[in-house]
Design a protein around this motif. Sequence first.
Motif, mmCIF file in Angstrom:
data_model
loop_
_atom_site.group_PDB
_atom_site.id
_atom_site.type_symbol
_atom_site.label_atom_id
_atom_site.label_comp_id
_atom_site.label_asym_id
_atom_site.label_seq_id
_atom_site.Cartn_x
_atom_site.Cartn_y
_atom_site.Cartn_z
ATOM 1 N N ASP A 1 -5.336 -0.838 -4.388
ATOM 2 C CA ASP A 1 -5.279 -0.339 -3.016
ATOM 3 C C ASP A 1 -6.527 -0.757 -2.233
ATOM 4 N N GLN B 1 0.822 -1.211 0.000
ATOM 5 C CA GLN B 1 0.000 0.000 0.000
ATOM 6 C C GLN B 1 0.858 1.264 0.000
ATOM 7 N N THR C 1 -0.393 9.065 -6.079
ATOM 8 C CA THR C 1 -0.003 10.476 -6.029
ATOM 9 C C THR C 1 0.643 10.909 -7.334
ATOM 10 N N GLU D 1 1.537 1.652 -3.580
ATOM 11 C CA GLU D 1 0.314 2.070 -4.289
ATOM 12 C C GLU D 1 0.030 3.553 -4.053
ATOM 13 N N HIS D 2 0.163 3.993 -2.819
ATOM 14 C CA HIS D 2 -0.132 5.389 -2.515
ATOM 15 C C HIS D 2 0.856 6.327 -3.210
ATOM 16 N N TYR D 3 2.108 5.913 -3.295
ATOM 17 C CA TYR D 3 3.100 6.697 -4.037
ATOM 18 C C TYR D 3 2.671 6.806 -5.505
ATOM 19 N N LYS E 1 -5.806 2.453 -7.823
ATOM 20 C CA LYS E 1 -6.803 2.672 -6.768
ATOM 21 C C LYS E 1 -7.568 1.387 -6.461
#
Length: 168
Positions: A151, A111, A119, A114-116, A148
């Motif tokens: 995630d 995660q 963004t 994924e978040h990187y 997304k």
Amino acid sequence: MGLFTQDIKTMNDLFIHQLQDIYYAEKQLVKALPKMAEKATDKQLKQGFLTHLDETRTHVQRLEEVFRMHGAEVKAVDCPAIDGIIEEADEVAGEVADKNVLDAALINAAQAAEHYEITRYGSLIAWARQLGRNDCASILQQTLDEEKTTDKKLTSLAEGKVNLRAAS
């Protein structure tokens, strides 16, 4: 070229630099995901990593297409952020003896990646539109949507069973 060097003078320069950054990141994840799948003990998690590996290979191809469409050289620049995320995942995975806890740690690492990516893709889409490149933005949007979804799947897997097993 560092992010805040004089080599970036225009929005177009910034767009290309971030394309190169996320291209490097995706290629590093193509190498990391099989290792994460191998370490995972939960079957759903293992399969999820392998499924996302296939998607990530497609993400690399899409980025190459965006480079070509934009008339830019297909090139990667080092991305210390993704290197750090992957390095941290390796370190944590090496320190966890309990396999149930290891699966929770692997989800956390996935995660973070994924978040990187979410963004970076969000910014790239906005910049592509600003540059009048809706064609590039729509290709990047496909990847953002997949990131997304991945995630959300990881969250569901963590909250639905992996974290519960790790805590018991």
